[in-house]
Design a protein around this motif. Structure first.
Motif, mmCIF file in Angstrom:
data_model
loop_
_atom_site.group_PDB
_atom_site.id
_atom_site.type_symbol
_atom_site.label_atom_id
_atom_site.label_comp_id
_atom_site.label_asym_id
_atom_site.label_seq_id
_atom_site.Cartn_x
_atom_site.Cartn_y
_atom_site.Cartn_z
ATOM 1 N N PHE A 1 80.355 15.575 -5.028
ATOM 2 C CA PHE A 1 80.875 16.566 -5.963
ATOM 3 C C PHE A 1 81.420 17.769 -5.203
ATOM 4 N N VAL B 1 73.707 20.448 -9.719
ATOM 5 C CA VAL B 1 74.252 19.148 -10.101
ATOM 6 C C VAL B 1 73.116 18.255 -10.581
ATOM 7 N N ASN C 1 76.893 15.228 -13.555
ATOM 8 C CA ASN C 1 77.643 14.201 -12.839
ATOM 9 C C ASN C 1 77.315 12.820 -13.408
ATOM 10 N N VAL D 1 81.467 15.411 -14.679
ATOM 11 C CA VAL D 1 82.313 14.439 -13.998
ATOM 12 C C VAL D 1 81.959 13.065 -14.552
ATOM 13 N N MET E 1 87.123 15.914 -12.956
ATOM 14 C CA MET E 1 86.890 16.916 -11.907
ATOM 15 C C MET E 1 87.939 18.014 -11.980
#
Length: 298
Positions: A52, A174, A206, A239, A268
């Motif tokens: 990421f 994240v 994510n 994402v 993204m």
């Protein structure tokens, strides 16, 4: 639609540049750019944090912002591996006085700059006053080199990771929709806030199947944080889960470059536009020099 998206990104960049001098100003005699210092972390390993960070940085770079990644993941540093680049110098060489900061900075795809990780971070808290001064003088040169410096920390809450989180202006956490990842992300936020109540976080989800799953994941963490920590967590974005990501990792090429039209790359880009469209956190911390002082405890 692509033309509209391009215009939106242009407007966002122009808005951001009101507070940030244009890239290259430090080399042209213009006022030094204001470097935004961002720590990227996670509650557990395996959530795609480094991947990421890399692709987030590349999207910033593509929008005209000079960006540098500082791989601060002790023991599992892999930013260079994700780009297929072999690094022969890392932070330990700087601390030992064997390399200058300029010799540590390497260039990856699209002009993205990075500093490879290494065990040298263990030695930051053990520096003598003279060594700390020398280290600070060297690292401080980074402050005029980039619009954004992203510190990719280790997963979980080590002493070193906590220092980076407390020292940085902004921290991105994240997580993934997996229950263990959600639990560990909350635990990290709780532990950091118990030590430093002023730290703020932005959540990144994510590997979300879709926007609804990402929203539900973020709301779970935000609800518990609000109830038990009296903390309002902001969600930066998500994402999308995408097989192109693992394919790109095997190819050692960032997925936003290898597969720019993939679902992950598209989500993204949306996330980065959302980030740039938000007002930066006011910096009352002494800028990059203040960050270094807090990091090494001087």
């Amino acid at each position: 639609m692509s033309d509209q998206a391009q215009e939106l990104r242009k407007l966002i960049r122009l808005r951001h540049e009101k507070d940030t001098p244009s890239p290259g100003s430090a080399l042209t005699g213009q006022p030094e750019r204001k470097t935004r210092i961002i720590t990227v972390t996670s509650g557990k390993g395996g959530v795609g944090k480094s991947n990421f960070t890399l692709n987030f940085a590349l999207c910033l770079q593509a929008r005209g912002y000079k960006t540098l990644i500082f791989d601060a993941d002790i023991g599992f540093a892999n930013i260079d591996v994700l780009m297929g680049i072999s690094s022969k110098a890392n932070l330990l060489h700087l601390i030992k006085g064997e390399k200058t900061i300029g010799e540590l900075v390497q260039t990856g795809p699209k002009g993205l700059q990075f500093i490879a990780g290494g065990s040298g971070l263990y030695d930051l808290v053990r520096l003598s006053d003279s060594e700390a001064d020398s280290f600070t003088d060297q690292i401080q040169e980074l402050g005029g080199m980039a619009d954004f410096i992203l510190f990719d920390t280790g997963a979980g809450l080590s002493k070193e990771t906590q220092r980076f989180i407390a020292a940085a202006q902004e921290t991105l956490v994240v997580t993934t929709p997996e229950p263990t990842s959600i639990t560990d992300a909350y635990a990290l936020i709780k532990m950091v806030r118990s030590e430093d109540p002023d730290v703020t976080f932005k959540l990144v989800v994510n590997r979300a199947a879709h926007s609804r799953e990402a929203k539900e994941t973020a709301e779970k963490i935000a609800m518990v944080a609000r109830r038990f920590l009296s903390v309002e967590l902001q969600t930066l974005g998500f994402v999308e889960d995408d097989q192109h990501v693992s394919r790109a990792v095997k190819e050692q090429t960032p997925f936003t470059i290898a597969y720019p039209n993939s679902p992950a790359a598209k989500s993204m880009n949306v996330l980065v536009d959302q980030f740039l469209g938000q007002q930066p956190k006011a910096d009352s911390t002494g800028g990059f020099k203040g960050f270094l002082s807090r990091l090494i405890g001087r």
